[in-house]
Design a protein around this motif. Structure first.
Motif, PDB file in Angstrom:
ATOM      1  N   ALA A 415       0.818  -1.156   0.109  1.00 14.18           N
ATOM      2  CA  ALA A 415      -0.098  -0.034  -0.027  1.00 14.18           C
ATOM      3  C   ALA A 415       0.906   1.307  -0.047  1.00 14.18           C
ATOM      4  CB  ALA A 415      -0.973   0.051   1.185  1.00 14.18           C
ATOM      5  N   VAL A 416       0.417   2.277  -0.377  1.00 18.51           N
ATOM      6  CA  VAL A 416       0.976   3.589  -0.440  1.00 18.51           C
ATOM      7  C   VAL A 416       0.239   4.643   0.242  1.00 18.51           C
ATOM      8  CG1 VAL A 416       1.972   5.400  -1.822  1.00 18.51           C
ATOM      9  CG2 VAL A 416       2.224   3.013  -2.593  1.00 18.51           C
ATOM     10  N   ALA A 417       0.721   5.581   1.042  1.00 19.89           N
ATOM     11  CA  ALA A 417       0.054   6.647   1.493  1.00 19.89           C
ATOM     12  C   ALA A 417       1.014   8.035   1.308  1.00 19.89           C
ATOM     13  CB  ALA A 417      -0.022   6.405   3.035  1.00 19.89           C
ATOM     14  N   VAL A 418       0.294   9.142   0.857  1.00 17.46           N
ATOM     15  CA  VAL A 418       0.722  10.343   0.523  1.00 17.46           C
ATOM     16  C   VAL A 418       0.689  11.350   1.709  1.00 17.46           C
ATOM     17  CG1 VAL A 418       0.904  12.203  -1.226  1.00 17.46           C
ATOM     18  CG2 VAL A 418       0.366   9.933  -1.854  1.00 17.46           C
ATOM     19  N   PHE A 419       1.864  11.893   1.999  1.00 20.18           N
ATOM     20  CA  PHE A 419       2.002  13.060   3.006  1.00 20.18           C
ATOM     21  C   PHE A 419       2.395  14.457   2.422  1.00 20.18           C
ATOM     22  CE2 PHE A 419       5.803  11.035   3.328  1.00 20.18           C
ATOM     23  CZ  PHE A 419       6.942  12.216   3.405  1.00 20.18           C
ATOM     24  N   ASP A 420       1.591  15.303   3.012  1.00 21.11           N
ATOM     25  CA  ASP A 420       1.961  16.850   2.209  1.00 21.11           C
ATOM     26  C   ASP A 420       3.150  17.501   3.096  1.00 21.11           C
ATOM     27  OD1 ASP A 420       1.385  18.527   0.097  1.00 21.11           O
ATOM     28  OD2 ASP A 420       0.188  19.840   1.685  1.00 21.11           O
ATOM     29  N   GLU A 421       3.314  17.063   4.486  1.00 20.50           N
ATOM     30  CA  GLU A 421       4.267  17.857   5.364  1.00 20.50           C
ATOM     31  C   GLU A 421       5.849  17.465   4.673  1.00 20.50           C
ATOM     32  OE1 GLU A 421       0.498  17.036   7.182  1.00 20.50           O
ATOM     33  OE2 GLU A 421       1.997  15.580   6.468  1.00 20.50           O
ATOM     34  N   ASP A 422       6.598  18.319   5.440  1.00 21.82           N
ATOM     35  CA  ASP A 422       8.014  18.112   4.931  1.00 21.82           C
ATOM     36  C   ASP A 422       8.440  16.642   5.305  1.00 21.82           C
ATOM     37  OD1 ASP A 422       7.993  20.548   3.496  1.00 21.82           O
ATOM     38  OD2 ASP A 422       8.827  21.486   5.347  1.00 21.82           O
ATOM     39  N   THR A 423       8.223  16.285   6.563  1.00 26.23           N
ATOM     40  CA  THR A 423       8.329  14.959   7.157  1.00 26.23           C
ATOM     41  C   THR A 423       7.095  14.397   7.515  1.00 26.23           C
ATOM     42  OG1 THR A 423       8.720  15.780   9.184  1.00 26.23           O
ATOM     43  CG2 THR A 423      10.725  15.959   7.819  1.00 26.23           C
ATOM     44  N   PRO A 424       7.289  12.887   7.687  1.00 27.94           N
ATOM     45  CA  PRO A 424       6.159  12.029   7.563  1.00 27.94           C
ATOM     46  C   PRO A 424       5.561  11.778   9.020  1.00 27.94           C
ATOM     47  CG  PRO A 424       8.022  10.656   7.322  1.00 27.94           C
ATOM     48  CD  PRO A 424       8.493  11.994   7.149  1.00 27.94           C
ATOM     49  N   GLU A 425       5.836  12.709  10.013  1.00 30.09           N
ATOM     50  CA  GLU A 425       5.589  12.430  11.412  1.00 30.09           C
ATOM     51  C   GLU A 425       3.999  12.107  11.719  1.00 30.09           C
ATOM     52  OE1 GLU A 425       9.518  14.662  12.417  1.00 30.09           O
ATOM     53  OE2 GLU A 425       8.159  14.618  10.819  1.00 30.09           O
ATOM     54  N   ARG A 426       3.438  12.867  11.029  1.00 32.37           N
ATOM     55  CA  ARG A 426       1.564  12.752  11.182  1.00 32.37           C
ATOM     56  C   ARG A 426       1.304  11.713  10.706  1.00 32.37           C
ATOM     57  NH1 ARG A 426      -1.610  18.000   9.229  1.00 32.37           N
ATOM     58  NH2 ARG A 426      -3.325  16.576   9.761  1.00 32.37           N
ATOM     59  N   LEU A 427       1.930  11.367   9.428  1.00 32.16           N
ATOM     60  CA  LEU A 427       1.292  10.010   8.681  1.00 32.16           C
ATOM     61  C   LEU A 427       1.521   9.050   9.640  1.00 32.16           C
ATOM     62  CD1 LEU A 427       0.101   8.423   6.415  1.00 32.16           C
ATOM     63  CD2 LEU A 427       2.290   8.882   5.342  1.00 32.16           C
ATOM     64  N   LEU A 428       3.186   8.943   9.988  1.00 35.92           N
ATOM     65  CA  LEU A 428       3.566   7.801  10.951  1.00 35.92           C
ATOM     66  C   LEU A 428       2.553   7.660  12.159  1.00 35.92           C
ATOM     67  CD1 LEU A 428       7.202   7.901  10.600  1.00 35.92           C
ATOM     68  CD2 LEU A 428       5.820   6.662   9.808  1.00 35.92           C
ATOM     69  N   GLU A 429       2.296   8.955  12.961  1.00 36.29           N
ATOM     70  CA  GLU A 429       1.275   8.707  14.183  1.00 36.29           C
ATOM     71  C   GLU A 429       0.228   8.086  13.827  1.00 36.29           C
ATOM     72  OE1 GLU A 429       0.222   9.399  18.010  1.00 36.29           O
ATOM     73  OE2 GLU A 429       2.238   9.943  17.314  1.00 36.29           O
ATOM     74  N   GLU A 430      -0.605   8.049  12.616  1.00 37.63           N
ATOM     75  CA  GLU A 430      -1.557   7.570  12.650  1.00 37.63           C
ATOM     76  C   GLU A 430      -1.442   6.046  12.099  1.00 37.63           C
ATOM     77  OE1 GLU A 430      -5.982   8.551  10.362  1.00 37.63           O
ATOM     78  OE2 GLU A 430      -3.971   9.808   9.887  1.00 37.63           O
ATOM     79  N   LEU A 431      -0.341   5.800  11.218  1.00 39.73           N
ATOM     80  CA  LEU A 431      -0.143   4.537  10.640  1.00 39.73           C
ATOM     81  C   LEU A 431       0.440   3.456  11.754  1.00 39.73           C
ATOM     82  CD1 LEU A 431      -0.123   3.029   8.036  1.00 39.73           C
ATOM     83  CD2 LEU A 431       2.079   3.716   7.779  1.00 39.73           C
ATOM     84  N   ARG A 432       1.373   4.243  12.741  1.00 37.68           N
ATOM     85  CA  ARG A 432       1.964   3.096  13.635  1.00 37.68           C
ATOM     86  C   ARG A 432       2.489   2.182  13.164  1.00 37.68           C
ATOM     87  NH1 ARG A 432       0.650   4.834  19.633  1.00 37.68           N
ATOM     88  NH2 ARG A 432       0.108   7.162  19.338  1.00 37.68           N
ATOM     89  N   PRO A 433       3.518   2.238  12.454  1.00 40.48           N
ATOM     90  CA  PRO A 433       4.169   0.820  12.095  1.00 40.48           C
ATOM     91  C   PRO A 433       5.181   0.133  13.045  1.00 40.48           C
ATOM     92  CG  PRO A 433       5.316   2.670  10.998  1.00 40.48           C
ATOM     93  CD  PRO A 433       4.211   3.398  11.695  1.00 40.48           C
ATOM     94  N   HIS A 434       5.277  -1.060  13.031  1.00 38.88           N
ATOM     95  CA  HIS A 434       6.566  -1.776  14.022  1.00 38.88           C
ATOM     96  C   HIS A 434       7.571  -1.212  13.614  1.00 38.88           C
ATOM     97  CE1 HIS A 434       2.488  -4.316  14.373  1.00 38.88           C
ATOM     98  NE2 HIS A 434       2.969  -4.297  15.587  1.00 38.88           N
ATOM     99  N   ILE A 435       7.853  -1.145  12.358  1.00 40.43           N
ATOM    100  CA  ILE A 435       9.356  -1.110  11.922  1.00 40.43           C
ATOM    101  C   ILE A 435       9.268   0.333  10.774  1.00 40.43           C
ATOM    102  CG2 ILE A 435      11.248  -1.837  10.709  1.00 40.43           C
ATOM    103  CD1 ILE A 435      10.558  -4.326  11.646  1.00 40.43           C
ATOM    104  N   TRP A 436      10.076   1.304  10.809  1.00 39.75           N
ATOM    105  CA  TRP A 436      10.367   2.245  10.000  1.00 39.75           C
ATOM    106  C   TRP A 436      11.754   2.140   9.238  1.00 39.75           C
ATOM    107  CZ3 TRP A 436       8.344   5.595   7.053  1.00 39.75           C
ATOM    108  CH2 TRP A 436       8.746   6.550   6.650  1.00 39.75           C
ATOM    109  N   ALA A 437      11.444   1.690   8.126  1.00 39.35           N
ATOM    110  CA  ALA A 437      12.842   1.509   7.210  1.00 39.35           C
ATOM    111  C   ALA A 437      13.252   2.660   6.444  1.00 39.35           C
ATOM    112  CB  ALA A 437      12.547   0.195   6.275  1.00 39.35           C
ATOM    113  N   LYS A 438      14.582   3.011   6.553  1.00 38.99           N
ATOM    114  CA  LYS A 438      15.241   3.974   5.922  1.00 38.99           C
ATOM    115  C   LYS A 438      16.618   3.426   5.181  1.00 38.99           C
ATOM    116  CE  LYS A 438      14.147   7.823   5.768  1.00 38.99           C
ATOM    117  NZ  LYS A 438      13.083   8.575   4.391  1.00 38.99           N
ATOM    118  N   GLY A 439      17.079   4.220   3.943  1.00 37.49           N
ATOM    119  CA  GLY A 439      18.164   3.719   3.377  1.00 37.49           C
ATOM    120  C   GLY A 439      19.480   4.170   4.146  1.00 37.49           C
ATOM    121  N   GLY A 440      20.437   3.121   3.945  1.00 31.58           N
ATOM    122  CA  GLY A 440      21.830   3.419   4.836  1.00 31.58           C
ATOM    123  C   GLY A 440      22.324   4.879   4.835  1.00 31.58           C
ATOM    124  N   ASP A 441      21.977   5.570   3.708  1.00 31.02           N
ATOM    125  CA  ASP A 441      22.686   6.893   3.567  1.00 31.02           C
ATOM    126  C   ASP A 441      22.074   7.931   4.427  1.00 31.02           C
ATOM    127  OD1 ASP A 441      20.062   6.735   2.432  1.00 31.02           O
ATOM    128  OD2 ASP A 441      20.774   8.297   1.008  1.00 31.02           O
TER     129      ASP A 441
END
Length: 495
Positions: A415-441
């Motif tokens: 699934a995909v969710a679009v967020f309008d803020e500069d960072t996805p905090e508001r979206l994550l607060e609602e989604l509450r994933p167990h794991i937040w994955a980011k690239g190693g850079d």
């Protein structure tokens, strides 16, 4: 034809779970059925279910209820997302949940947990009641109606108010236009009216004879309805009689509204369907007789269509089939409903985020690795405005709708969710994933959302990133066009 009138629903929201399977043997250690191959279904319950029904009728619906900050409350919010506007009351404790275990469609066990109660009101809730043109009250005895009772008294004097009572709830406010108890509820409430327990008095005030024989339950319900109208000071009572329809009384001779046909099935939620239909039609200006007739038909259709098992919420589409991974943008699974269901089934929700402008091999490798560490992957994508603020006026190169479509075509993306803020905090607060994955850079210090994810027990995981893959570099190379190696082309341009 005029649009359906808006409706305000006031009452106690619940969260309902059904575990439906088959039982063809008893357990060896106890004479209880063994239910196997159970499928779990989650839906709004109580006042939230009534609000869903009203919204499915095409109405603008506002629900005043208490949900709290627990997992159950968050689930109800997600299930109502896009269907109903919620005005929240404070909740003390955990939201009440009801779990039914069914075998061959027949309930064999029910588990209740959570005894939270609304602990107060808010200015927004009081304003919603004061401004409402019609109100449906679903009182399950968990405080939402109690804290707004004075406001409901005032509302009943000026607008149609329908009251769907339940055994743990209180009596309707005086002036209520229509009360919709079941036959069993009407019998229980009538036994506790000032007339005392037992058979309520007849129309003249003298004790009525005990009802027996054919049609006795109809005659009992007529007596109960008259007793409740006198005791409560309400205009009318419609006693629902299951497969036989409903009996409408204004205090005199009642009107028996028969069901259009006899249907068998799961009647859980049929009372909410009845009350929501009747309240909506009274909001539209219909007479109580018309409202009850239409409500009987709606409740019958609901049971015929499968009852609770057949309920479909537009805001909570079914999970995609395992392994498909491909979805059109306009039929894509809802990210929040997906995360809720995977979490309820004990799975791990993984989320990853980024612009994903010109999807390249580095993106794909990251998303594939993220999907392997969980049971579903939700990709959080910057909107066009968000990308523009972060990357400059020339970006994005690919609009959000197209970026979403390409991501959904990947087998690793659920699934995909679009967020309008500069960072996805508001979206994550609602989604509450167990794991937040980011690239190693990224370093953890660069992730403002890391602390937020950990606040609910989530984990931030960095994944290896393929060297040399970059949207910016791809865009630069595309702008230079075909020709010799990149370095040679740049030198040629300078010359």
């Amino acid at each position: 034809m005029n649009a359906p009138a808006p409706l305000l629903v006031v009452g106690d929201a619940l969260l309902d779970h059904d575990l439906s399977g088959r039982a063809d043997r008893l357990a060896p250690d106890a004479p209880v059925p063994v239910v196997h191959s159970a499928r779990r279904v989650t839906r709004p319950g109580g006042a939230a279910l009534a609000a869903c029904f009203a919204a499915q009728d095409g109405r603008e619906v506002t629900l005043v209820t208490a949900l709290g900050d627990g997992e159950a409350g968050r689930t109800v919010r997600l299930l109502l997302r896009g269907l109903v506007r919620i005005v929240e009351l404070p909740l003390a404790g955990e939201l009440s949940c009801k779990t039914r275990v069914l075998a061959q469609g027949v309930p064999v066990l029910r588990l209740d947990d959570g005894e939270g109660r609304a602990s107060g009101t808010t200015d927004e809730a009081l304003a919603a009641v004061a401004a409402a043109g019609a109100i449906l009250v679903a009182d399950y005895g968990r405080g939402a109606v109690d804290v707004l009772r004075d406001a409901l008294v005032r509302a009943a004097a000026r607008v149609p108010l329908v009251w769907d009572p339940h055994p743990r709830g209180g009596s309707p406010v005086r002036g209520t236009r229509l009360v919709t108890p079941s036959a069993a509820e009407a019998r229980g409430f009538a036994a506790h009216t000032p007339a005392g327990p037992g058979t309520p008095p007849g129309p003249s005030g003298t004790p009525a004879v005990t009802k027996t024989g054919a049609g006795a339950h109809v005659r009992r319900s007529a007596d109960d309805a008259r007793a409740l109208i006198r005791a409560w000071g309400v205009t009318s009572v419609a006693v629902t009689l299951g497969a036989e329809g409903a009996l409408l009384s204004h205090g005199g001779d009642p009107l028996l509204v028969s069901a259009p046909q006899s249907v068998e099935g799961d009647a859980c939620g049929a009372g909410d369907r009845f009350a929501a239909t009747a309240a909506g039609l009274l909001a539209d200006g219909a007479l109580p007789e018309t409202a009850v007739q239409e409500a009987v038909q709606a409740a019958t259709r609901y049971v015929e269509d499968g009852g609770a098992a057949g309920l479909r919420l537009d805001a909570a589409p079914a999970l995609p089939d395992a392994g498909t991974g491909v979805a059109e943008a306009d039929t894509a699974p809802d990210a929040f409903a997906l995360a809720t269901r995977v979490r309820e089934e004990g799975g791990t929700v993984v989320a990853a985020g980024g612009c994903f402008d010109l999807l390249h091999a580095g993106h794909v490798a990251l998303l594939q690795a993220a999907r392997r560490i969980g049971d579903c992957l939700v990709v959080c994508v910057n909107s066009d405005d968000s990308v523009r603020r972060r990357k400059g006026g020339s970006r994005p190169l690919v609009p959000a709708d197209d970026r979403v479509r390409v991501l959904l075509a990947l087998g690793c993306v659920d699934a995909v969710a679009v967020f309008d803020e500069d960072t996805p905090e508001r979206l994550l607060e609602e989604l509450r994933p167990h794991i937040w994955a980011k690239g190693g850079d990224y370093a953890l210090a660069q992730l403002p959302e890391a602390r937020l994810v950990r606040s609910w027990g989530g984990e931030v995981v960095l994944l290896p990133y393929l060297d040399g893959r970059s949207t910016t570099r791809l865009a630069e190379r595309a702008a230079l066009g075909p020709g010799p190696a990149t370095g040679d082309r740049r030198a040629a341009r300078r010359r």
